[in-house]
Enzyme design. Structure first.
Site, PDB file in Angstrom:
ATOM      1  N   HIS A  96      32.291  35.884  50.613  1.00  0.00           N
ATOM      2  CA  HIS A  96      33.459  35.638  49.764  1.00  0.00           C
ATOM      3  C   HIS A  96      33.461  36.595  48.564  1.00  0.00           C
ATOM      4  O   HIS A  96      34.451  37.287  48.303  1.00  0.00           O
ATOM      5  CB  HIS A  96      33.420  34.171  49.290  1.00  0.00           C
ATOM      6  CG  HIS A  96      34.513  33.778  48.351  1.00  0.00           C
ATOM      7  ND1 HIS A  96      35.611  33.055  48.767  1.00  0.00           N
ATOM      8  CD2 HIS A  96      34.679  33.966  47.021  1.00  0.00           C
ATOM      9  CE1 HIS A  96      36.415  32.829  47.735  1.00  0.00           C
ATOM     10  NE2 HIS A  96      35.864  33.369  46.652  1.00  0.00           N
ATOM     11  N   GLU A  97      32.356  36.642  47.857  1.00  0.00           N
ATOM     12  CA  GLU A  97      32.286  37.504  46.667  1.00  0.00           C
ATOM     13  C   GLU A  97      32.380  38.973  47.052  1.00  0.00           C
ATOM     14  O   GLU A  97      32.946  39.778  46.322  1.00  0.00           O
ATOM     15  CB  GLU A  97      31.012  37.225  45.855  1.00  0.00           C
ATOM     16  CG  GLU A  97      30.880  35.804  45.312  1.00  0.00           C
ATOM     17  CD  GLU A  97      32.068  35.314  44.480  1.00  0.00           C
ATOM     18  OE1 GLU A  97      32.740  36.147  43.833  1.00  0.00           O
ATOM     19  OE2 GLU A  97      32.341  34.088  44.500  1.00  0.00           O
ATOM     20  N   HIS A 104      35.976  39.879  46.967  1.00  0.00           N
ATOM     21  CA  HIS A 104      36.436  40.167  45.598  1.00  0.00           C
ATOM     22  C   HIS A 104      35.975  41.554  45.158  1.00  0.00           C
ATOM     23  O   HIS A 104      36.731  42.335  44.580  1.00  0.00           O
ATOM     24  CB  HIS A 104      35.848  39.142  44.616  1.00  0.00           C
ATOM     25  CG  HIS A 104      36.528  37.799  44.607  1.00  0.00           C
ATOM     26  ND1 HIS A 104      37.876  37.651  44.375  1.00  0.00           N
ATOM     27  CD2 HIS A 104      36.043  36.537  44.771  1.00  0.00           C
ATOM     28  CE1 HIS A 104      38.196  36.353  44.392  1.00  0.00           C
ATOM     29  NE2 HIS A 104      37.102  35.646  44.654  1.00  0.00           N
ATOM     30  N   GLU A 130      41.967  36.229  45.358  1.00  0.00           N
ATOM     31  CA  GLU A 130      41.446  35.201  46.262  1.00  0.00           C
ATOM     32  C   GLU A 130      41.828  35.509  47.715  1.00  0.00           C
ATOM     33  O   GLU A 130      41.090  35.155  48.641  1.00  0.00           O
ATOM     34  CB  GLU A 130      41.966  33.827  45.825  1.00  0.00           C
ATOM     35  CG  GLU A 130      41.267  32.639  46.454  1.00  0.00           C
ATOM     36  CD  GLU A 130      39.845  32.385  45.939  1.00  0.00           C
ATOM     37  OE1 GLU A 130      39.403  33.068  44.999  1.00  0.00           O
ATOM     38  OE2 GLU A 130      39.181  31.498  46.510  1.00  0.00           O
TER      39      GLU A 130
END
Lengths: 497, 497
Positions: free
Chosen positions: B267-268, B271, B297
């Protein structure tokens, strides 16, 4: 709180911004050395440049300068308030001395000179750096003119790093060392009692295990890891503070010759303790934090030399080594003690022992003095360096890299910094001697793992004053005398002969 | 370079200082989460406060505002230049909306409310937080008044986090989800095909080994660790950027239920990739960096859900797990895939699966809307929360801590933030669908460890635009349509039924 004067309060209110920028710049600098990914450097440099200009502008902002001048006229300020005025007036004077085009010239020249120095050192080709060194010496002389001085231009540069230090001061210190320490060194080297080398220098260790040793040692000293401090790893160990409650050290792990790692850690702990034991009332003010490089170095050298190189410390460290690095633990405390205290003339300053270290500084001092006060061409410097090395340590560099190109300092434009290393070394022993009059044998306290009286003494004599008093005055107030090399000479004589 | 207009150049010259302060604040924030010793917090907060005021003052400096206004009058600016003007005008508007005493009130209230929230949550005593929540709702409504809005006050708050987002937008999205996704969830839960739990949730792992797994995964994606990025550990994973060449993520290690750690990391990474693939020409300008929380997001959810929860990723990860955590490697890729894709209504949002997650957000949206648009007393909120949870997920909190006190967001004063989570989730799947039209099956690329076409597509459709266009316009330009929940609903239907 120590600050009652309304003008001082107004000054401190405005000063918070300068403090905040200093705080941020310190974090940025720390991160750059320990965690920043490689390519982050360009954006980081731009950010640091902008912050530094902002901080400069805030310091020289006419309203702020006027407030400081106003406060300087008061005759009813407390010692702390006078300290604030002194520090700010000095910062303002230094900051306003240089015209912007000169600041730009220095920044560009040192940046290019540093690249040139790296290449010159790598290729052992002095001609790549010599033209830059001529420029840097010229810049140093012009900086001295901008700053002003009474007797010698070099005084102005010395004062930048150690408030109030003069060429004559350093001259007098080193002439004693040359006259009295040099014969002692010769005697040490001619006898067999003090080892010149030790098998532990070659012994390899596991970095992880050694980091546990370092951590256990500084925890034993009372380093508040996780609460108010950290240890990280960097190529060149350093200490940095982001306030009284966040003081960080770094150390190094070469993987062999473990005394380098342990003594670096103990050295940096000394710097850190100075910052950790500041008076919290001075938080966010210009008088929080160590007063000068020389006094700071006296604290690091105290822990490194007086504590770290003592037999009692070797005994204390022995079980820790045994636990984490059993192959080192097989050596006795006595053997480790002598390994920590070998004396051997070496070409490289950063690897030098306690005795020869000061002669490395003396070589640099002699050269810097001529660079600034007399004017000399870069082309004549290697010969001078080699002559002095031969005269003082009896060895001669075989390459420029081991000689005149050894240190990065001059490439950074820092001329006048080196003497603070010796000032710190000499002062550390002098402080120890006075400490023993008050608390008894330091070695006994070390043996009992009782570091509190030692730390309290340092706090009450040095740390808690922050930057209230200029360094010479601080020393006089604390121990009732001036810096005196005799203490160090006696210490070496008693330790080694 | 994209910037030719002289006024824009002048703006960017001045903007560098704001950028530098943002850079420094980001480093300070990162350090605070990952390395700062505990007691550093007080001095750090003061520094951050001062920096934030300085940055604010620079932004609202009359000369700077006048330059931006002047530039806004030009009709011959490039897209990039127009973007700069739009972003700065928006920042100036938001910053100048609130009177200083309101800013102070917000800062004091949220700071005290956060302490109260922590205590209330620890003791499961809602009465400790309720009075603060009333104050925070009042502050939210007044903030909306200061900011201004066309239809509903809540619109003003939504816009702060997602430029241009309105209550009606979110309403329309969620009504589709409630009408169409809810029946799908009910069907998933009534059938046996999708596991509700998995033994891997309980399996303990070694943190060190799992960190190697994470590192190998993101390196496989092309994360430039050491060159332009880092991974550290923090309680709540986050991504931060200090420029285009220094983008850092953090992850977490609970020691069991390893999907949390791996999916957080993935997930990170999403980003971080958004920031790493910015156009370097925009360095030091207001248009560098992701445009909004929702778009950001969408990038993290793309990597987490579309890539990280695919069968192909499970297959790719399998040998890596086998190497570092053999006890997990004993499970087949299919088993791991289903473990990553379990669906189970849970009381805690941060532990929710892909399907139920959006209903957690819906509960919060319904409540926030009433908080701000209609006015409601804090005492009536727990019942509302519990009713909605029961209605949407069929479960009811047994404690306040698992219900109304669950998230820190409101205590921080952030009302209007939650919907961006769902916007990102929905958009990620919509982007994936368009991506497949251009580059073929994403799963095939994942299977072949061929992430380049995926990253290039994201770069060319989203990343390289930085903040030039507001989020809605960016989406329309990139894929030729607006945000459309249908894609996500279809994705869930196909995946699970």
């Amino acid at each position: 709180m120590a600050f009652e004067n309304l003008t001082i309060k107004e000054i401190l209110e405005k000063y918070r911004r300068i403090w905040a920028i200093h705080h941020a710049s310190s974090v940025l600098g720390w991160d750059m050395e320990v965690y920043m990914p490689k390519q982050g450097i360009m954006e980081r440099s731009v950010a640091e440049g902008e912050l530094s200009v902002m901080s400069q502008e805030l310091l020289l902002e006419p309203d702020f300068v006027a407030l400081v001048d106003k406060a300087a006229g008061f005759d009813n300020l407390s010692e702390e308030e006078n300290g604030i005025v002194r520090v700010l007036k000095r910062d303002i004077k230094i900051s306003s001395s240089f015209p912007p085009e000169f600041v730009r010239e220095v920044s560009e020249t040192t940046s290019k000179a540093t690249s040139a120095w790296k290449e010159a050192k790598d290729k052992d080709d002095y001609s790549k750096f010599a033209p830059w060194l001529d420029k840097l010496m010229d810049i140093g002389r012009r900086a001295a003119d901008y700053l002003g001085y009474e007797k010698y231009p070099y005084d102005a540069l010395l004062d930048m790093f150690e408030e109030g230090l003069t060429t004559d001061d350093v001259e007098s210190i080193f002439s004693k060392l040359e006259n009295e320490l040099k014969p002692i060194l010769d005697k040490i080297l001619s006898e067999d009692k003090v080892p010149k080398e030790h098998p532990l220098e070659k012994l390899k260790y596991d970095t992880k295990a050694m980091s546990r040793v370092n951590e256990e040692i500084v925890r034993m000293f009372g380093f508040p890891i996780g609460e108010r401090s950290r240890i990280d790893v960097s190529a060149h160990p350093f200490t940095t503070e982001f306030g009284v409650n966040d003081v960080r050290i770094t150390t190094r792990y070469e993987g062999f010759d473990f005394k380098r790692s342990v003594l670096s850690t103990v050295h940096e702990f000394g710097h850190a303790l100075y910052e950790l034991q500041q008076n919290p009332d001075f938080m966010f003010t210009p008088i929080i934090g160590g007063v000068s490089l020389g006094i700071h170095e006296s604290q690091s050298r105290f822990w490194e030399n007086v504590i770290g190189r003592s037999i009692e410390f070797a005994e204390l460290m022995h079980p820790i080594l045994k636990k984490h690095v059993p192959e080192i633990g097989e050596y006795s405390p006595e053997e480790i003690y002598w390994y920590f205290n070998t004396v051997r003339p070496d070409l490289i300053r950063t690897e030098a022992d306690v005795v020869t270290y000061n002669f490395h500084i003396l070589v640099r001092f002699k050269i810097e003095k001529i660079m600034i006060n007399e004017g000399i061409k870069a082309k004549d410097l290697p010969e001078l360096w080699n002559e002095e090395m031969e005269k003082l340590l009896g060895i001669k560099p075989k390459s420029y890299a081991d000689g005149i190109l050894q240190d990065i300092h001059w490439a950074h434009g820092t001329i006048g910094y080196f003497p603070t290393y010796t000032i710190g070394t000499l002062l550390s022993v002098q402080l120890a001697s006075h400490m023993e009059k008050d608390i008894g044998k330091i070695g006994e306290h070390v043996r009992n793992q009782d570091f509190k009286p030692i730390k309290e003494w340092l706090k009450n004599k040095i740390h808690k004053y922050g930057s209230i008093y200029p360094p010479k005055e601080l020393v006089r107030r604390s121990i009732g005398e001036n810096l005196e090399p005799e203490y160090f000479i006696k210490y070496v004589r008693e330790k080694y002969l």
